[in-house]
Design an enzyme around this catalytic site. Sequence first.
Site, PDB file in Angstrom:
ATOM      1  N   ARG A 177      34.623  30.065  23.767  1.00  0.00           N
ATOM      2  CA  ARG A 177      34.038  31.407  23.744  1.00  0.00           C
ATOM      3  C   ARG A 177      35.015  32.494  23.292  1.00  0.00           C
ATOM      4  O   ARG A 177      34.625  33.625  23.056  1.00  0.00           O
ATOM      5  CB  ARG A 177      33.459  31.740  25.127  1.00  0.00           C
ATOM      6  CG  ARG A 177      32.188  30.937  25.410  1.00  0.00           C
ATOM      7  CD  ARG A 177      31.691  31.167  26.817  1.00  0.00           C
ATOM      8  NE  ARG A 177      31.438  32.568  27.111  1.00  0.00           N
ATOM      9  CZ  ARG A 177      30.323  33.210  26.845  1.00  0.00           C
ATOM     10  NH1 ARG A 177      29.338  32.579  26.244  1.00  0.00           N
ATOM     11  NH2 ARG A 177      30.169  34.472  27.163  1.00  0.00           N
ATOM     12  N   HIS A 208      37.637  24.654  18.143  1.00  0.00           N
ATOM     13  CA  HIS A 208      37.776  25.537  19.303  1.00  0.00           C
ATOM     14  C   HIS A 208      39.210  25.599  19.841  1.00  0.00           C
ATOM     15  O   HIS A 208      39.452  26.127  20.909  1.00  0.00           O
ATOM     16  CB  HIS A 208      36.822  25.109  20.414  1.00  0.00           C
ATOM     17  CG  HIS A 208      35.387  25.166  20.004  1.00  0.00           C
ATOM     18  ND1 HIS A 208      34.796  26.312  19.527  1.00  0.00           N
ATOM     19  CD2 HIS A 208      34.434  24.208  19.987  1.00  0.00           C
ATOM     20  CE1 HIS A 208      33.532  26.064  19.227  1.00  0.00           C
ATOM     21  NE2 HIS A 208      33.286  24.796  19.495  1.00  0.00           N
ATOM     22  N   ARG A 235      37.365  51.959  51.002  1.00  0.00           N
ATOM     23  CA  ARG A 235      36.325  51.602  50.031  1.00  0.00           C
ATOM     24  C   ARG A 235      34.940  51.615  50.655  1.00  0.00           C
ATOM     25  O   ARG A 235      34.725  50.988  51.678  1.00  0.00           O
ATOM     26  CB  ARG A 235      36.578  50.191  49.461  1.00  0.00           C
ATOM     27  CG  ARG A 235      37.952  50.003  48.881  1.00  0.00           C
ATOM     28  CD  ARG A 235      38.147  50.884  47.654  1.00  0.00           C
ATOM     29  NE  ARG A 235      39.513  50.780  47.168  1.00  0.00           N
ATOM     30  CZ  ARG A 235      39.902  49.889  46.257  1.00  0.00           C
ATOM     31  NH1 ARG A 235      39.020  49.069  45.727  1.00  0.00           N
ATOM     32  NH2 ARG A 235      41.158  49.836  45.875  1.00  0.00           N
ATOM     33  N   PRO A 238      37.229  29.991  34.667  1.00  0.00           N
ATOM     34  CA  PRO A 238      38.356  29.588  35.514  1.00  0.00           C
ATOM     35  C   PRO A 238      38.744  30.719  36.452  1.00  0.00           C
ATOM     36  O   PRO A 238      38.864  31.861  36.040  1.00  0.00           O
ATOM     37  CB  PRO A 238      39.487  29.338  34.516  1.00  0.00           C
ATOM     38  CG  PRO A 238      38.903  29.436  33.159  1.00  0.00           C
ATOM     39  CD  PRO A 238      37.619  30.180  33.272  1.00  0.00           C
ATOM     40  N   GLU A 239      38.895  30.406  37.731  1.00  0.00           N
ATOM     41  CA  GLU A 239      39.345  31.405  38.693  1.00  0.00           C
ATOM     42  C   GLU A 239      40.811  31.104  39.041  1.00  0.00           C
ATOM     43  O   GLU A 239      41.406  30.192  38.493  1.00  0.00           O
ATOM     44  CB  GLU A 239      38.428  31.389  39.922  1.00  0.00           C
ATOM     45  CG  GLU A 239      36.988  31.765  39.537  1.00  0.00           C
ATOM     46  CD  GLU A 239      36.146  32.227  40.711  1.00  0.00           C
ATOM     47  OE1 GLU A 239      36.686  32.906  41.597  1.00  0.00           O
ATOM     48  OE2 GLU A 239      34.950  31.911  40.742  1.00  0.00           O
TER      49      GLU A 239
END
Length: 292
Positions: free
Chosen positions: A128, A110, A172, A23-24
Amino acid sequence: MIIQRPRPADGPGIALFVLVLMPELPEVEVTRRSFADRIAGAVIRELRLGKPLRWPLGVNAQTVAGQRIQAVRRRGKYLLLDLDSGLLLLHLGMSGSLNFAPHQPAAGPHDHMDLLTDRGTLRLHDPRRFGAVVWAPSEYSPQAQKLLGHLGVEPLNGGFEAAAFHAALRQRTAPIKQVLLAGDIVVGVGNIYASEALFLAGIRPTIRASKISRPRAWRLHEAIIAVLSRAVEQGGSSLRDFVSAEGKTGYFQLEAAVYGRAGQPCRVCATPIRSIVQGQRTTFYCPTCQKH
Ligand SMILES: [Zn+2]
């Protein structure tokens, strides 16, 4: 749970599986909106935790019982549940999803957190177990700052300014794609969205961040906001709940300009999209539209 669709273009192995599932920011924001209004004001009855997650809660779970949930905010990919005293920080990790419902079925293997309230149960499903549920006495406490302190500005709340973004990029020397993924200048530009925003801005993902000119940095700034806002509006790119409710697959699966499209023609110029690996993540770009 999230769409599980292996993509040959991402290369073999489990890494691509994670990359597609993770998920972002837009997914986390869509998740927040899915339950924030319904849970605000609810009183916690019990916090039940299952198998260990990425970090321990940091306090006895009974501490939060009886407390009212004031609001649900988001910072980066963390959801912050403000309580009468202190807050809970929730993270979906690589495979987590949250669901709030008046009645939940019995917890499955889960399901690793049930936050029972007088309005329903907020459940974390996380096969996970890279997700997290952490308590902190305040947002500015060491416990919370350990997780939030390094985060860059939020891209969607007005605090993300083009001039400051360009100034930060000038410091950067790493490739721009990796600078975006690091999340310490601006949060939420994960792998999918970095590739898409760089395409939209016409910037090659491998160029050093410090080499990006002012007008191009401003274009990238605009592209980041556009790509993330669109993803939030469309319900995040990969939430299965969204898919089943709306009967269609996620936005980027259908309409990505470059992400996951290696070898396919660019939607602008028909040049085959290229994929390369940067910092163990696959990057997609058009060699013609993103010359430098
Ligand atoms: Zn092109």
